[in-house]
Design a protein around this motif. Structure first.
Motif, PDB file in Angstrom:
ATOM      1  N   GLY A   1       0.819  -1.208   0.000  1.00 17.51           N
ATOM      2  CA  GLY A   1       0.000   0.000   0.000  1.00 17.51           C
ATOM      3  C   GLY A   1       0.850   1.254   0.000  1.00 17.51           C
ATOM      4  O   GLY A   1       2.057   1.208  -0.230  1.00 17.51           O
ATOM      5  N   GLU A   2       0.214   2.363   0.289  1.00 20.28           N
ATOM      6  CA  GLU A   2       0.902   3.659   0.281  1.00 20.28           C
ATOM      7  C   GLU A   2       1.724   3.914   1.539  1.00 20.28           C
ATOM      8  O   GLU A   2       2.610   4.766   1.541  1.00 20.28           O
ATOM      9  N   ILE A   3       1.416   3.210   2.608  1.00 21.00           N
ATOM     10  CA  ILE A   3       2.133   3.424   3.870  1.00 21.00           C
ATOM     11  C   ILE A   3       3.387   2.561   3.896  1.00 21.00           C
ATOM     12  O   ILE A   3       3.313   1.355   3.650  1.00 21.00           O
ATOM     13  N   ASP A   4       4.514   3.181   4.212  1.00 16.51           N
ATOM     14  CA  ASP A   4       5.758   2.434   4.425  1.00 16.51           C
ATOM     15  C   ASP A   4       5.649   1.854   5.830  1.00 16.51           C
ATOM     16  O   ASP A   4       5.898   2.533   6.832  1.00 16.51           O
ATOM     17  N   MET A   5       5.257   0.595   5.911  1.00 10.58           N
ATOM     18  CA  MET A   5       4.910  -0.022   7.191  1.00 10.58           C
ATOM     19  C   MET A   5       6.099  -0.117   8.144  1.00 10.58           C
ATOM     20  O   MET A   5       5.931   0.070   9.352  1.00 10.58           O
ATOM     21  N   ALA A   6       7.288  -0.391   7.650  1.00 13.93           N
ATOM     22  CA  ALA A   6       8.457  -0.452   8.525  1.00 13.93           C
ATOM     23  C   ALA A   6       8.754   0.936   9.086  1.00 13.93           C
ATOM     24  O   ALA A   6       9.028   1.087  10.281  1.00 13.93           O
ATOM     25  N   ASP A   7       8.653   1.950   8.246  1.00 13.36           N
ATOM     26  CA  ASP A   7       8.934   3.307   8.693  1.00 13.36           C
ATOM     27  C   ASP A   7       7.887   3.786   9.695  1.00 13.36           C
ATOM     28  O   ASP A   7       8.215   4.459  10.672  1.00 13.36           O
TER      29      ASP A   7
END
Length: 176
Positions: A118-124
């Motif tokens: 998706g659009e969210i950088d999940m690790a960040d």
């Protein structure tokens, strides 16, 4: 079709929250408001109020209580058009639960995606929670249907959730 206005919703919410907060405090129960999902200002003839950071902030400040906070459903805030890197630090002391979810699009047209797509950088974003000292329960939320699965409850299939849990665990092990 019955009409419900935002004014009526705010009045009902205020009445409810003022009545319930003393009991939440007495029994040490945390109440975590979830935004309207999708965060559209109106569905049919029903207006909605939990559709922006501004309104969520208003809602949690009607009664000042350590027991009133939010569920950070990060994909819903994204669909609101909010900047997660701005909103999460502002709400850090009021985030009681994280819905770890990803999506693409906006409140009018969106797709819920796998957590790595998706659009969210999940690790960040997980690093941001850590840097803000947010230490609350986190739950993977809403996954697409995988080939070979049946779907009784949209967004909550077993294989997609197993993938999401493994993905979250991998990010946690690598970044935290």
């Amino acid at each position: 079709e019955e009409k419900i206005t935002a004014k009526e919703l705010w009045e009902n919410y205020e009445y409810f929250i003022k009545a319930i907060i003393p009991y939440a405090e007495k029994y040490n129960i945390k109440l975590a408001l979830h935004p309207d999902d999708p965060p559209l200002p109106k569905l049919g003839e029903v207006e909605r109020i939990m559709v922006s950071y501004e309104n969520i902030e208003k809602a949690i400040n009607i009664v000042k209580s350590p027991n009133l906070g939010v569920t950070m459903c990060q994909a819903t805030y994204l669909m609101m058009g909010e900047d997660l890197y701005d909103v999460i630090p502002k709400l850090k002391d009021k985030i009681f639960l994280v819905h770890f979810r990803n999506a693409r699009g906006n409140k009018y047209k969106f797709n819920e995606t796998f957590h790595d797509n998706g659009e969210i950088d999940m690790a960040d974003i997980l690093k941001l929670y850590k840097n803000c000292n947010i230490d609350v329960p986190i739950r993977v939320d809403h996954v697409p249907l995988m080939a070979g699965e049946s779907q009784d409850l949209a967004g909550y299939t077993a294989l997609g959730r197993l993938f999401a849990i493994g993905y979250l665990k991998g990010i946690m092990d690598a970044t935290i």
